[in-house]
Write a protein that holds these residues in place. Structure first.
Motif, mmCIF file in Angstrom:
data_model
loop_
_atom_site.group_PDB
_atom_site.id
_atom_site.type_symbol
_atom_site.label_atom_id
_atom_site.label_comp_id
_atom_site.label_asym_id
_atom_site.label_seq_id
_atom_site.Cartn_x
_atom_site.Cartn_y
_atom_site.Cartn_z
ATOM 1 N N MET A 239 0.831 -1.187 0.000
ATOM 2 C CA MET A 239 0.000 0.000 0.000
ATOM 3 C C MET A 239 0.872 1.246 0.000
ATOM 4 O O MET A 239 1.913 1.263 0.652
ATOM 5 C CB MET A 239 -0.887 0.020 1.244
ATOM 6 N N PRO A 240 0.442 2.273 -0.668
ATOM 7 C CA PRO A 240 1.191 3.526 -0.625
ATOM 8 C C PRO A 240 1.288 4.050 0.808
ATOM 9 O O PRO A 240 0.343 3.927 1.593
ATOM 10 C CB PRO A 240 0.359 4.473 -1.500
ATOM 11 N N VAL A 241 2.413 4.631 1.130
ATOM 12 C CA VAL A 241 2.672 5.080 2.500
ATOM 13 C C VAL A 241 1.645 6.122 2.962
ATOM 14 O O VAL A 241 1.188 6.071 4.106
ATOM 15 C CB VAL A 241 4.126 5.571 2.666
ATOM 16 N N ASP A 242 1.258 7.038 2.092
ATOM 17 C CA ASP A 242 0.288 8.073 2.488
ATOM 18 C C ASP A 242 -1.060 7.453 2.839
ATOM 19 O O ASP A 242 -1.696 7.831 3.827
ATOM 20 C CB ASP A 242 0.106 9.117 1.383
ATOM 21 N N LEU B 255 6.124 -3.704 2.097
ATOM 22 C CA LEU B 255 5.731 -5.105 1.956
ATOM 23 C C LEU B 255 5.332 -5.399 0.510
ATOM 24 O O LEU B 255 4.745 -4.538 -0.167
ATOM 25 C CB LEU B 255 4.552 -5.420 2.876
ATOM 26 N N PRO B 256 5.606 -6.611 0.033
ATOM 27 C CA PRO B 256 5.185 -6.955 -1.338
ATOM 28 C C PRO B 256 3.665 -7.116 -1.381
ATOM 29 O O PRO B 256 3.035 -7.409 -0.356
ATOM 30 C CB PRO B 256 5.887 -8.289 -1.596
ATOM 31 N N PRO B 257 3.083 -6.954 -2.571
ATOM 32 C CA PRO B 257 1.636 -7.157 -2.679
ATOM 33 C C PRO B 257 1.300 -8.626 -2.433
ATOM 34 O O PRO B 257 2.149 -9.507 -2.597
ATOM 35 C CB PRO B 257 1.315 -6.750 -4.118
ATOM 36 N N PRO B 258 0.059 -8.896 -2.046
ATOM 37 C CA PRO B 258 -0.351 -10.286 -1.818
ATOM 38 C C PRO B 258 -0.230 -11.117 -3.090
ATOM 39 O O PRO B 258 -0.252 -10.582 -4.210
ATOM 40 C CB PRO B 258 -1.816 -10.175 -1.399
ATOM 41 N N GLN C 259 -2.633 9.005 -1.513
ATOM 42 C CA GLN C 259 -3.627 8.528 -0.554
ATOM 43 C C GLN C 259 -4.585 7.504 -1.161
ATOM 44 O O GLN C 259 -5.522 7.080 -0.503
ATOM 45 C CB GLN C 259 -4.406 9.703 0.050
ATOM 46 N N MET C 260 -4.326 7.087 -2.399
ATOM 47 C CA MET C 260 -5.176 6.095 -3.070
ATOM 48 C C MET C 260 -4.606 4.697 -2.845
ATOM 49 O O MET C 260 -3.437 4.454 -3.134
ATOM 50 C CB MET C 260 -5.247 6.350 -4.579
ATOM 51 N N PRO C 261 -5.413 3.759 -2.356
ATOM 52 C CA PRO C 261 -4.896 2.423 -2.051
ATOM 53 C C PRO C 261 -4.650 1.564 -3.283
ATOM 54 O O PRO C 261 -5.227 1.798 -4.348
ATOM 55 C CB PRO C 261 -6.001 1.812 -1.193
ATOM 56 N N ARG C 262 -3.812 0.561 -3.077
ATOM 57 C CA ARG C 262 -3.572 -0.472 -4.086
ATOM 58 C C ARG C 262 -4.841 -1.304 -4.211
ATOM 59 O O ARG C 262 -5.444 -1.676 -3.203
ATOM 60 C CB ARG C 262 -2.414 -1.369 -3.643
ATOM 61 N N LEU C 263 -5.243 -1.574 -5.440
ATOM 62 C CA LEU C 263 -6.336 -2.504 -5.700
ATOM 63 C C LEU C 263 -5.787 -3.821 -6.253
ATOM 64 O O LEU C 263 -6.281 -4.887 -5.909
ATOM 65 C CB LEU C 263 -7.335 -1.907 -6.696
ATOM 66 N N ALA C 264 -4.776 -3.710 -7.101
ATOM 67 C CA ALA C 264 -4.183 -4.894 -7.734
ATOM 68 C C ALA C 264 -3.635 -5.843 -6.678
ATOM 69 O O ALA C 264 -2.869 -5.451 -5.811
ATOM 70 C CB ALA C 264 -3.064 -4.480 -8.680
ATOM 71 N N GLY C 265 -4.083 -7.078 -6.751
ATOM 72 C CA GLY C 265 -3.566 -8.099 -5.862
ATOM 73 C C GLY C 265 -4.159 -8.103 -4.468
ATOM 74 O O GLY C 265 -3.799 -8.942 -3.650
ATOM 75 N N GLN C 266 -5.080 -7.194 -4.182
ATOM 76 C CA GLN C 266 -5.730 -7.223 -2.862
ATOM 77 C C GLN C 266 -6.610 -8.461 -2.755
ATOM 78 O O GLN C 266 -7.053 -9.015 -3.762
ATOM 79 C CB GLN C 266 -6.601 -5.983 -2.652
ATOM 80 N N ARG C 267 -6.889 -8.876 -1.547
ATOM 81 C CA ARG C 267 -7.773 -10.025 -1.363
ATOM 82 C C ARG C 267 -9.161 -9.699 -1.913
ATOM 83 O O ARG C 267 -9.712 -8.630 -1.654
ATOM 84 C CB ARG C 267 -7.847 -10.392 0.111
ATOM 85 N N GLU C 268 -9.702 -10.633 -2.647
ATOM 86 C CA GLU C 268 -10.992 -10.444 -3.302
ATOM 87 C C GLU C 268 -12.093 -10.093 -2.301
ATOM 88 O O GLU C 268 -12.859 -9.145 -2.507
ATOM 89 C CB GLU C 268 -11.353 -11.718 -4.061
ATOM 90 N N GLU C 269 -12.141 -10.827 -1.179
ATOM 91 C CA GLU C 269 -13.206 -10.576 -0.204
ATOM 92 C C GLU C 269 -13.053 -9.203 0.448
ATOM 93 O O GLU C 269 -14.043 -8.559 0.801
ATOM 94 C CB GLU C 269 -13.295 -11.692 0.841
#
Length: 138
Positions: free
Chosen positions: A1-4, A45-48, A84-94
């Motif tokens: 996730m981006p630090v901000d 941390l690496p993405p999931p 301030q925008m979160p990572r979507l790629a690779g996030q847990r689906e649920e």
């Protein structure tokens, strides 16, 4: 996730402006410097790992939905997030399903109300296939 993004979320948890009991308890008593240290560590941390591959139809549907709802306009062409925008790629689906559903119902306040407003146009039936696509995007 981006630090901000992470720093903002930790602050919201600490101040109980975003209520998730385990996170509120964890953040309780943390100083601003503690929040910055944690946000910096989390951002490294690496993405999931992605889940099982999508079928061609799921891939096509998810791509069309992400374009229809302009997810890349804020989260980036690679959905990695920024500022301030979160990572979507690779996030847990649920997690993506839960977050988008809560934004849509206004059960989850955002730091910036933009996501609550944008999610209003997302059809409930589109949430799951969109989350499935984004969770496996690489």
């Amino acid at each position: 996730m981006p630090v901000d993004f992470t720093l903002i979320q930790l602050y919201l948890f600490r101040e109980k402006q975003r209520v998730v009991a385990p996170m509120n308890t964890m953040a309780e008593g943390l100083t601003d410097d503690d929040l910055r240290t944690l946000a910096d560590a989390i951002a490294k941390l690496p993405p999931p790992l992605p889940g099982p591959a999508l079928t061609a139809a799921e891939q096509e549907q998810g791509m069309a939905l992400s374009q229809q709802y302009r997810c890349n306009s804020c989260h980036g062409a690679d959905y990695a997030g920024r500022d301030q925008m979160p990572r979507l790629a690779g996030q847990r689906e649920e997690y993506l399903v839960k977050a988008l559903t809560e934004y849509k119902s206004n059960a989850r306040p955002g730091y910036d109300p933009a996501m609550n407003a944008v999610s209003q146009e997302v059809k409930a039936a589109d949430i799951a296939p969109l989350a499935r696509y984004l969770s496996r995007f690489r």
